[in-house]
Design a protein around this motif. Sequence first.
Motif, PDB file in Angstrom:
ATOM      1  N   CYS A  73     -30.274  25.019 -13.632  1.00 22.61           N
ATOM      2  CA  CYS A  73     -29.776  24.534 -12.340  1.00 22.61           C
ATOM      3  C   CYS A  73     -28.703  25.454 -11.768  1.00 22.61           C
ATOM      4  O   CYS A  73     -28.757  25.813 -10.586  1.00 22.61           O
ATOM      5  CB  CYS A  73     -29.246  23.109 -12.481  1.00 22.61           C
ATOM      6  SG  CYS A  73     -30.551  21.890 -12.716  1.00 22.61           S
ATOM      7  N   ILE A  74     -27.763  25.836 -12.586  1.00 23.65           N
ATOM      8  CA  ILE A  74     -26.706  26.733 -12.102  1.00 23.65           C
ATOM      9  C   ILE A  74     -27.304  28.055 -11.654  1.00 23.65           C
ATOM     10  O   ILE A  74     -26.968  28.574 -10.579  1.00 23.65           O
ATOM     11  CB  ILE A  74     -25.622  26.941 -13.179  1.00 23.65           C
ATOM     12  CG1 ILE A  74     -24.824  25.649 -13.362  1.00 23.65           C
ATOM     13  CG2 ILE A  74     -24.700  28.098 -12.821  1.00 23.65           C
ATOM     14  CD1 ILE A  74     -23.871  25.666 -14.544  1.00 23.65           C
ATOM     15  N   ALA A  75     -28.217  28.612 -12.446  1.00 27.87           N
ATOM     16  CA  ALA A  75     -28.834  29.893 -12.096  1.00 27.87           C
ATOM     17  C   ALA A  75     -29.623  29.793 -10.792  1.00 27.87           C
ATOM     18  O   ALA A  75     -29.525  30.675  -9.923  1.00 27.87           O
ATOM     19  CB  ALA A  75     -29.743  30.366 -13.232  1.00 27.87           C
ATOM     20  N   ALA A  76     -30.385  28.713 -10.613  1.00 24.50           N
ATOM     21  CA  ALA A  76     -31.180  28.550  -9.397  1.00 24.50           C
ATOM     22  C   ALA A  76     -30.287  28.350  -8.171  1.00 24.50           C
ATOM     23  O   ALA A  76     -30.562  28.903  -7.098  1.00 24.50           O
ATOM     24  CB  ALA A  76     -32.155  27.384  -9.546  1.00 24.50           C
ATOM     25  N   ILE A  77     -29.230  27.582  -8.311  1.00 23.83           N
ATOM     26  CA  ILE A  77     -28.307  27.357  -7.188  1.00 23.83           C
ATOM     27  C   ILE A  77     -27.590  28.648  -6.814  1.00 23.83           C
ATOM     28  O   ILE A  77     -27.492  29.004  -5.630  1.00 23.83           O
ATOM     29  CB  ILE A  77     -27.316  26.219  -7.514  1.00 23.83           C
ATOM     30  CG1 ILE A  77     -28.054  24.876  -7.562  1.00 23.83           C
ATOM     31  CG2 ILE A  77     -26.179  26.175  -6.497  1.00 23.83           C
ATOM     32  CD1 ILE A  77     -27.252  23.733  -8.164  1.00 23.83           C
ATOM     33  N   VAL A  78     -27.102  29.372  -7.808  1.00 26.27           N
ATOM     34  CA  VAL A  78     -26.421  30.640  -7.549  1.00 26.27           C
ATOM     35  C   VAL A  78     -27.394  31.640  -6.926  1.00 26.27           C
ATOM     36  O   VAL A  78     -27.048  32.352  -5.973  1.00 26.27           O
ATOM     37  CB  VAL A  78     -25.780  31.206  -8.840  1.00 26.27           C
ATOM     38  CG1 VAL A  78     -25.322  32.638  -8.659  1.00 26.27           C
ATOM     39  CG2 VAL A  78     -24.613  30.320  -9.271  1.00 26.27           C
ATOM     40  N   PHE A  79     -28.622  31.686  -7.425  1.00 28.68           N
ATOM     41  CA  PHE A  79     -29.651  32.559  -6.855  1.00 28.68           C
ATOM     42  C   PHE A  79     -29.842  32.245  -5.371  1.00 28.68           C
ATOM     43  O   PHE A  79     -29.884  33.142  -4.530  1.00 28.68           O
ATOM     44  CB  PHE A  79     -30.963  32.393  -7.624  1.00 28.68           C
ATOM     45  CG  PHE A  79     -32.113  33.179  -7.067  1.00 28.68           C
ATOM     46  CD1 PHE A  79     -32.208  34.546  -7.286  1.00 28.68           C
ATOM     47  CD2 PHE A  79     -33.124  32.544  -6.346  1.00 28.68           C
ATOM     48  CE1 PHE A  79     -33.276  35.272  -6.784  1.00 28.68           C
ATOM     49  CE2 PHE A  79     -34.192  33.263  -5.851  1.00 28.68           C
ATOM     50  CZ  PHE A  79     -34.261  34.629  -6.065  1.00 28.68           C
ATOM     51  N   GLY A  80     -29.962  30.958  -5.040  1.00 31.63           N
ATOM     52  CA  GLY A  80     -30.154  30.554  -3.650  1.00 31.63           C
ATOM     53  C   GLY A  80     -28.987  30.941  -2.755  1.00 31.63           C
ATOM     54  O   GLY A  80     -29.177  31.386  -1.617  1.00 31.63           O
ATOM     55  N   ILE A  81     -27.777  30.797  -3.259  1.00 28.23           N
ATOM     56  CA  ILE A  81     -26.588  31.166  -2.475  1.00 28.23           C
ATOM     57  C   ILE A  81     -26.526  32.679  -2.277  1.00 28.23           C
ATOM     58  O   ILE A  81     -26.250  33.161  -1.172  1.00 28.23           O
ATOM     59  CB  ILE A  81     -25.310  30.621  -3.146  1.00 28.23           C
ATOM     60  CG1 ILE A  81     -25.289  29.089  -3.060  1.00 28.23           C
ATOM     61  CG2 ILE A  81     -24.060  31.219  -2.505  1.00 28.23           C
ATOM     62  CD1 ILE A  81     -24.226  28.422  -3.917  1.00 28.23           C
ATOM     63  N   ILE A  82     -26.798  33.424  -3.339  1.00 31.60           N
ATOM     64  CA  ILE A  82     -26.801  34.889  -3.225  1.00 31.60           C
ATOM     65  C   ILE A  82     -27.849  35.344  -2.221  1.00 31.60           C
ATOM     66  O   ILE A  82     -27.586  36.226  -1.383  1.00 31.60           O
ATOM     67  CB  ILE A  82     -27.024  35.547  -4.607  1.00 31.60           C
ATOM     68  CG1 ILE A  82     -25.783  35.355  -5.474  1.00 31.60           C
ATOM     69  CG2 ILE A  82     -27.370  37.024  -4.466  1.00 31.60           C
ATOM     70  CD1 ILE A  82     -25.970  35.762  -6.933  1.00 31.60           C
ATOM     71  N   VAL A  83     -29.024  34.757  -2.276  1.00 29.15           N
ATOM     72  CA  VAL A  83     -30.090  35.124  -1.333  1.00 29.15           C
ATOM     73  C   VAL A  83     -29.653  34.840   0.098  1.00 29.15           C
ATOM     74  O   VAL A  83     -29.898  35.652   1.002  1.00 29.15           O
ATOM     75  CB  VAL A  83     -31.413  34.401  -1.677  1.00 29.15           C
ATOM     76  CG1 VAL A  83     -32.420  34.520  -0.547  1.00 29.15           C
ATOM     77  CG2 VAL A  83     -32.001  34.954  -2.968  1.00 29.15           C
TER      78      VAL A  83
END
Length: 134
Positions: free
Chosen positions: A81-91
């Motif tokens: 979850c943390i990785a997916a959320i951070v990925f989305g914010i970075i994108v």
Amino acid sequence: MQQLIKSLLEHKKLLFTAAICYTAVLLYLSLGNISNIPRPKFQLADKVWHFIAYCGLASLWGLAFFAIKKHNLTKTIIIICIAAIVFGIIVEFLQGSLTSYRTFDFFDALANTLGVIVAVPILLFINHKYRDKI
């Protein structure tokens, strides 16, 4: 559906490959100019697509990690979850800084995050239902 999930969980390499490819395609679609791709035109359609895409992202990575027999369920889900959320914010930030045709949108990041959060009960259900069958 049960056979499909059981079959998927038995193929670790396939699941990891699918998760990596899904992530790469999501990144491409997020940073590419997709204005000429036909999409439904209804209010909040973009947010619905973000929600679905990130729910799928977290779910697919969860399946990939669940295929590994030894895992700490809580830790695995939190990391995904943390990785997916951070990925989305970075994108979202990359859209605003690397492209001239896309912009950062807080509500896209929120839709991504909600999609990831909805993936949690899906992952818990799959883990509960299939953990003894893999």
